[in-house]
Design a protein around this motif. Structure first.
Motif, PDB file in Angstrom:
ATOM      1  N   LEU A 591      40.251  80.301   7.294  1.00  0.00           N
ATOM      2  CA  LEU A 591      40.576  81.240   8.369  1.00  0.00           C
ATOM      3  C   LEU A 591      41.955  80.933   8.955  1.00  0.00           C
ATOM      4  O   LEU A 591      42.346  81.503   9.972  1.00  0.00           O
ATOM      5  N   ALA A 592      42.664  80.008   8.324  1.00  0.00           N
ATOM      6  CA  ALA A 592      43.986  79.595   8.803  1.00  0.00           C
ATOM      7  C   ALA A 592      43.908  79.029  10.222  1.00  0.00           C
ATOM      8  O   ALA A 592      44.784  79.249  11.054  1.00  0.00           O
ATOM      9  N   ILE A 593      42.816  78.320  10.479  1.00  0.00           N
ATOM     10  CA  ILE A 593      42.639  77.665  11.784  1.00  0.00           C
ATOM     11  C   ILE A 593      42.569  76.160  11.541  1.00  0.00           C
ATOM     12  O   ILE A 593      41.901  75.703  10.618  1.00  0.00           O
ATOM     13  N   GLN A 594      43.264  75.410  12.373  1.00  0.00           N
ATOM     14  CA  GLN A 594      43.280  73.955  12.221  1.00  0.00           C
ATOM     15  C   GLN A 594      41.958  73.349  12.713  1.00  0.00           C
ATOM     16  O   GLN A 594      41.332  73.864  13.623  1.00  0.00           O
ATOM     17  N   ALA A 595      41.602  72.252  12.074  1.00  0.00           N
ATOM     18  CA  ALA A 595      40.391  71.547  12.476  1.00  0.00           C
ATOM     19  C   ALA A 595      40.797  70.236  13.153  1.00  0.00           C
ATOM     20  O   ALA A 595      41.082  69.252  12.477  1.00  0.00           O
TER      21      ALA A 595
END
Ligand code: ARG
Length: 599
Positions: A591-595
């Motif tokens: 989702l192109a979200i950083q973890a």
């Protein structure tokens, strides 16, 4: 996920059916059972029964399907890893032994790590075109929705196994662009502000001012009218000079275009988006003109010049009785190209020079007819890839304050929204986690602030409009990015406290429903990747990530890990936590979200 086991079971079923003369289809279809407290897979025997019916036997298909299912269930006997076999209404349901399944899923995830969920190479090339705003304009929140949707889709199809090319196609020419050029040249030359974003945004200001000068007003005096018409003539002259390749105008155009592109590149960098191929509208203008000639020669287009334009009567050519794709103009009577002309030229380049099999366009839904027409003309033209062209449309984004209007300069700039989101997260960290070192705070605020924005865009059906609510998006316990990131952080904190991760673990104890559910969701990740990619729907992955986070938060509250009763439980749960963390990270990455590790 269990291809080898399914193969063994399938072989047994085939042997049984061969012996009893039951005609099985070439490919048996196995699917995961809907979760109901137990995990498993199922197949059905309707096709086999229908085949018998076709062979002339007088049978009731559903009844016969059930008979076959029952006989297969009986023949299978006990199976490794399967603790229950059931034949219901023509279906064969296989329920996994929860302990064996949990161990298997967790081991697989931890062994495959970042690659868990990756699909087999598909030998098909996909091009995703997105992040293609018009130049000489600012990057607003609608462009952001486009960019994040395209990037998520590109990551999904790539991970699903497609050879993937990321393409952009900024609209760098047209009357809007020339309007800004004229304004700059006449009134502002050399006065551009410093700073990549400031300069990009400033072009929008010029556009708004120019539109004011050039739009007729009801109460204008004769002098004002004359002035406006003179300005308009200058603008038209500038367009003519651009078209003729005038050196001065071209240099001015390239210089100002570069300002927009610099801002665009800075934003893409911030979003961790790396475009492989840059196309520009200006570059397909000439090729477009040649294509028109080709389409006329092939009898696809009709030339009505000099009295009319060049058109394609799409419905008529397709033999449709009802109006659907209508008639499209592909060249104006004065010989200039249109948006559509250029898209035809661009598509040809994508197919022929880049070997694209599936061509996806992430573009505002309002351009839907345009793309339907383009795809149909490509089909008439004889491109087999036309069938695999897909327009992923998306709706409007506004703030609760109201709609945007570029002409009036009322746009919601992405950079401002992003800065505000990051600022708010920073304040929250200062309040809730004051011991976090300053440097880390900034990094985490960026991850969480941008994650919140991304998820707010991706968690809504692409066709729906979004009224972006910053407070809701940043909330830690809503349907939000931070909520999912927080599951990842919690998993990380358990693992840090535990120290070394046990290298293996046995789940042979009575698993709680929370563990069973978490395992079931983790196991569904690979098929979710495939589904989201095949359907071109990042929303499928966004929903999955939320469900997985929810299952993890529940597990976190209900099931003791570090304080588990036995050593076996502690080891097993630690590995389950690690597998959940890895799967959350993989889902967020798509989702192109950083973890983040902490927040
Ligand atoms: N630049 C266009 C716009 O901002 C979008 C381009 C879409 N892509 C295409 N191949 N037509 O509306």
């Amino acid at each position: 996920m269990f291809t080898s086991e399914i193969q063994t079971i399938e072989a047994q079923i085939r042997a049984h059916c061969a012996k009893t003369n039951i005609p099985l289809p070439e490919k048996m279809d196995w699917r995961p059972l809907p979760f109901s407290g137990e995990s498993g897979i199922f197949t059905s025997f309707f096709q086999a029964a229908a085949q018998e019916a076709r062979q002339g036997q007088k049978i009731n298909v559903p009844q016969r399907a059930q008979e076959i299912a029952a006989s297969v269930a009986k023949a299978l006997g006990t199976l490794e890893g399967i603790h229950r076999v059931e034949a219901v209404k023509g279906y064969l349901n296989l329920y996994f032994d929860p302990s064996a399944f949990a161990r298997r899923v967790v081991d697989t995830v931890l062994q495959q790590g970042e690659d868990f969920g990756r699909g087999k190479p598909k030998n098909e090339r996909v091009m995703v075109e997105y992040a293609q705003p018009n130049t000489h304009h600012s990057f607003h929140i609608g462009h952001y929705r486009n960019a994040i949707l395209g990037e998520a889709l590109a990551r999904l199809v790539e991970f699903a196994g497609y050879d993937t090319i990321r393409a952009s196609y900024p609209g760098d020419i047209g009357l809007g662009v020339i309007t800004v050029l004229w304004m700059y040249d006449k009134f502002y030359k050399g006065q551009e502000p410093e700073g990549v974003h400031e300069r990009g945004q400033w072009l929008l200001k010029l556009y708004v001012e120019a539109t004011n000068l050039l739009t007729p007003r009801e109460d204008e005096t004769p002098e004002e009218k004359a002035q406006r018409e003179a300005y308009d003539a200058e603008r038209r002259e500038m367009y003519r000079r651009w078209d003729a390749g005038d050196e001065y105008v071209r240099a001015l155009w390239l210089e100002t275009r570069e300002w927009s592109l610099q801002e665009l590149r800075a934003i893409l960098e911030m979003m961790d988006i790396h475009i492989d191929v840059w196309f520009y509208e200006s570059q397909v203008d000439e090729p477009g003109k040649q294509i028109v000639e080709e389409l006329i020669a092939r009898g696809i287009a009709e030339d009505e010049r000099p009295d009319g334009p060049v058109i394609v009567r799409i419905d008529e050519k397709l033999g449709l009785k009802k109006e659907k794709y209508r008639t499209a103009v592909i060249l104006r009577s004065d010989g200039t190209t249109l948006y559509l002309t250029k898209d035809l030229a661009l598509a040809k380049i994508k197919f022929e020079q880049y070997g694209v099999d599936r061509s996806i366009y992430v573009v505002d839904t309002r351009q839907s007819l345009h793309f339907q027409q383009a795809f149909k003309i490509l089909e008439l033209w004889g491109f087999p890839q036309a069938e695999k062209c897909f327009h992923l449309g998306y709706g409007f984004v506004s703030l609760p304050e109201g709609a945007m209007s570029a002409r009036r300069g009322r746009v919601v700039l992405f950079k401002e929204v992003a800065d505000e989101a990051v600022r708010r997260v920073l304040n929250e960290i200062a309040e809730k986690n004051p011991s976090m070192p300053t440097e880390q705070r900034e990094a985490v605020a960026l991850q969480v602030g941008l994650g919140a924005l991304a998820y707010a865009m991706l968690s809504v059906d692409n066709n729906k409009d979004i009224v972006f609510d910053m407070d809701a998006a940043l909330s830690f316990d809503g349907h939000t990015g931070p909520y999912i990131q927080n599951a990842h952080v919690r998993a990380g904190s358990i693992l840090r406290k535990a120290g070394d991760l046990p290298s293996q673990a046995d789940f042979s104890y009575q698993l709680s429903p929370y563990e069973v559910e978490l395992v079931d969701l983790i196991a569904r990740f690979p098929e979710t990747v495939q589904q989201a990619a095949e359907e071109y729907r990042p929303l499928v992955m966004a929903t999955y990530a939320f469900d997985l986070a929810t299952a993890f938060h529940r597990f976190y509250h209900e099931v003791p890990v570090l304080q588990a009763d036995t050593g076996t439980q502690r080891s097993a749960r630690l590995r389950l936590v690690a597998a959940a963390k890895q799967t959350l990270a993989n889902a967020l990455r798509l989702l192109a979200i950083q973890a983040p590790e902490q927040m």
